[in-house]
Design an enzyme around this catalytic site. Structure first.
Site, PDB file in Angstrom:
ATOM      1  N   SER A 537      89.330  74.870 -32.544  1.00 31.69           N
ATOM      2  CA  SER A 537      88.731  75.082 -33.611  1.00 31.69           C
ATOM      3  C   SER A 537      88.671  76.500 -34.215  1.00 31.69           C
ATOM      4  CB  SER A 537      87.512  74.587 -33.874  1.00 31.69           C
ATOM      5  OG  SER A 537      86.763  74.492 -35.122  1.00 31.69           O
ATOM      6  N   HIS A 652      88.099  65.835 -35.301  1.00 26.97           N
ATOM      7  CA  HIS A 652      88.082  67.282 -35.039  1.00 26.97           C
ATOM      8  C   HIS A 652      88.219  67.501 -33.393  1.00 26.97           C
ATOM      9  CE1 HIS A 652      88.048  71.537 -35.727  1.00 26.97           C
ATOM     10  NE2 HIS A 652      86.883  71.588 -35.253  1.00 26.97           N
TER      11      HIS A 652
END
Length: 678
Positions: A537, A652
């Site tokens: 991320s 994610h």
């Protein structure tokens, strides 16, 4: 000179199209090549199986949450890859094999409905704990459906509250009313894709008749509403997040009147019974007193709303110590602190003479171990759950009540042989002279095997010691060394540590990680050829910058679910919500610094880039997989050694169940093990 790419001449813009046949074909070709290269060795299947054993082990601690008389847990294993949501009593949990009551079998639900359901969370009605609102996503995305569930009958409520797939927020008011923010139609979402409007919805009425209670602006991150049902202190709150770090909060009266809680908009606040807790993120002067960023202040809410500014500081940071988080029990405030990334927990008790402070019983960590408060239940009393673990010490879960004894409920077994491994903390000196802490786990022999470095450095997130059976079995047990760096941008030293790497100061985080890599070589722990770096991320952006700005420091790089195109990140999915962290690429002044480190815009021919692996998910609706796709295409254009793996689901986290997670992590570890010098 930095190369500039505008949207108009971005040759790989087509890879942002998730529904494109051409993009899907490109992904399939890249996946096939990566999987073939990394799984052909017979040892890969064995590694994958060993990691799956850790993730599915029946001996893992089933971490619970406290809700009334029950402890709730979501459990995943080989037989239940999507999970069992279940509960038991404290006495039942004390047993070696707890007596679980199964509330919802997600695998059975997914099979029955033909959907790849992934658990996303639950809101339980207080104080009765008879109903709840369950959020389920398809494939692990942030967008979820919401359904009302009856905890007495263990079934979904016919004609109960239900929302279609969206990035919704929901919360109970009473058994017949909820607050809801969702996609109500055109204009109801922010540019970040979150609710701009929150409404009060009554049972038995269509969603279209829900009554608006609060609206934000289109450029806000999101709005919210919540009801506190605490007897004697029932209140409603609404608010908006103008950006990721600012919050504007109001008390909502039954008449609809709003009373703002007048604190700095970058302060974090919390209300518990009669108390208002304020955590300013920048210096705050009240009258003649200036409180430092990162302090904790308490006062009585009603008095504060009436204009009283008699604030009691119960914590003030120093150069080594910051507040990590706080939690309440019914009668006490628990503060969790970090001192040079080592945990300390104290309990504060209000009384006639002020707030009494003492260490929380049995919360002192051993060595570099870390202790966390897993949960409390302020409605029911002063009970708390504590978890402790370290890089080489498996987790233990303890239960206690403030002022009483603490008992050990569960201990996790070791998933790898830690004999002969050491845990050490060092400090590197960054380019501007800042001391940056990092942990080294592995054999004390500095000339040991390959070294894996990881960091995050953003959003005030702290990386603390913890037991990871996958890293232990898949890396340390093979002779590798593991390093965790606490670079600026994180929260290890409070708001100042985060603010030091915000926006135009972001390169400080990158310089910090480069300093750690250099310090590892200076100490003889790793060489550039034996050092790999991994991040996800914001950490994926970090490792992307390591590739394009510091390639000579590493032998291999892994970037997971990354941001990489900092020119377009704010136009993709939730990207607009992070502009307070990075900056606005549409601003000429902001793009002037963003372009200097945007990895996608700094790929050049003829550079000493080490081999790199990018991992993402088609179902990641937070960080668009187009970031990783385009970066890989650009690197391939210049002939670099680049590998790519995109899972079709997983959101994610790029994995929807333990099988996918084991495979993903085995790919990463095998890639590093193959590429790093031993």
């Amino acid at each position: 000179m930095t190369e500039t790419i505008n949207d108009g001449d971005d040759a790989y813009l087509w890879l942002e199209d998730l529904d494109s046949e051409a993009a899907a074909r490109w992904v399939g070709e890249r996946n096939a090549g990566t999987v073939a290269a990394l799984t052909e060795d017979p040892g890969f299947a064995r590694l994958c199986d060993e990691l799956r054993e850790v993730l599915d082990s029946a001996d893992r601690i089933p971490l619970p949450s406290l809700r009334g008389e029950h402890l709730y847990n979501l459990w995943k294993d080989a037989d239940h890859p999507r999970g069992l949501w279940r509960r038991t009593t404290l006495d039942g949990y004390r047993r070696p094999e707890p007596d679980w009551e199964i509330l919802l079998d997600l695998d059975a639900l997914a099979e029955r409905e033909g959907e790849s359901w992934v658990w996303q969370g639950v809101e339980v009605l207080r104080p009765g704990y008879e109903r709840c609102l369950i959020s389920l996503s398809r494939g692990g995305s942030d967008a979820s459906v919401v359904r009302e569930f009856d905890l007495r009958t263990r079934s979904f409520v016919p004609d109960g509250f239900a929302l279609p797939e969206a990035k919704s927020s929901v919360g109970w008011i009473n058994v017949d009313e909820i607050y809801v923010g969702t996609d109500f139609g055109p204009g109801s979402l922010t540019t970040s894709g979150y609710p701009r409007i929150v409404k009060r919805w009554r049972r038995g009425t269509p969603l279209s008749e829900a009554v608006t209670v609060f609206e934000g602006s289109r450029d806000d991150v999101a709005v919210y509403a919540e009801h506190d049902p605490t007897p004697g202190f029932a209140r409603d709150f609404v608010g908006r997040w103008p950006d990721f770090f600012r919050d504007e909060r109001y008390v909502l009266a039954g008449t609809g009147e709003l009373t703002r809680i007048e604190v700095p908009d970058d302060a974090r606040i919390d209300v518990h019974r009669e108390w208002l807790l304020i955590r300013p993120r920048s210096e705050w002067t009240v009258g003649t007193v200036t409180y430092p960023a990162g302090a904790v202040l308490v006062t009585r809410l009603d008095a504060f709303l009436a204009g009283d500014r008699d604030l009691t500081p119960v914590f003030e940071p120093d150069p080594h110590t910051s507040l990590s988080y706080h939690v309440w029990t019914r009668n006490h405030l628990i503060l969790a602190m970090l001192s040079d990334v080592r945990s300390r927990i104290e309990v504060l008790t209000p009384g006639p003479g002020g707030w009494r402070r003492e260490p929380l019983a049995d919360s002192d960590p051993a060595g570099f171990d870390h202790v966390d408060v897993v949960d409390t239940d302020p409605d029911s009393g002063d009970a708390h759950l504590l978890s402790s673990s370290g890089f080489t010490r498996p987790a233990a879960l303890r239960y206690g009540r403030v002022g009483g004894d603490v008992e050990t409920l569960k201990r996790e077994p070791g998933f790898f042989d830690a004999d002969g491994l050491s845990v050490r903390q060092f400090f590197a000196v960054s380019a501007d002279g800042t001391r940056v802490p990092y942990f080294v786990v592995g054999p004390p022999d500095p000339a040991a095997g390959p070294t894996l470095l990881t960091a995050y450095g953003g959003f005030e997130v702290s990386l603390t010691p913890s037991y990871d059976g996958v890293i232990g079995r898949g890396w340390l047990a093979r002779g590798g060394t593991y390093v965790v760096a606490n670079i600026r941008g994180g929260g290890e030293y409070g708001p100042r540590w985060h603010r030091a790497a915000l926006r135009e100061n972001r390169p400080r985080a990158y310089a910090d990680l480069a300093a750690v890599a250099t310090d590892l070589e200076r100490r003889g722990i790793a060489t550039p050829a034996s050092l790999g770096v991994r991040g996800g991320s914001n950490g994926g952006l970090l490792t992307g910058v390591m590739l394009t700005r510091y390639p000579e420091l590493f032998g291999a790089i892994v970037s997971e679910v990354p941001l990489l195109d900092m020119r377009r990140y704010h136009t993709l999915l939730a990207g607009a919500s992070w502009m307070a962290e990075y900056g606005d690429p549409d601003s000429e002044a902001d793009w002037a610094y963003l372009r200097t480190f945007s990895p996608y815009h700094n790929v050049r021919a003829g550079q000493p880039y080490p081999p790199v692996l990018f991992v993402t998910s088609t179902r990641d609706d937070r960080v668009h997989p187009g970031h990783a796709r385009k970066m890989v295409a650009r690197l391939r254009e210049y002939g670099y050694d680049v590998s790519y793996y995109e899972n079709v689901e997983g959101g994610h986290g790029a994995a929807a169940d333990n099988a996918q997670l084991a495979f993903k992590r085995a790919l990463i570890l095998e890639f590093l093990w193959q590429r790093l010098k031993r």
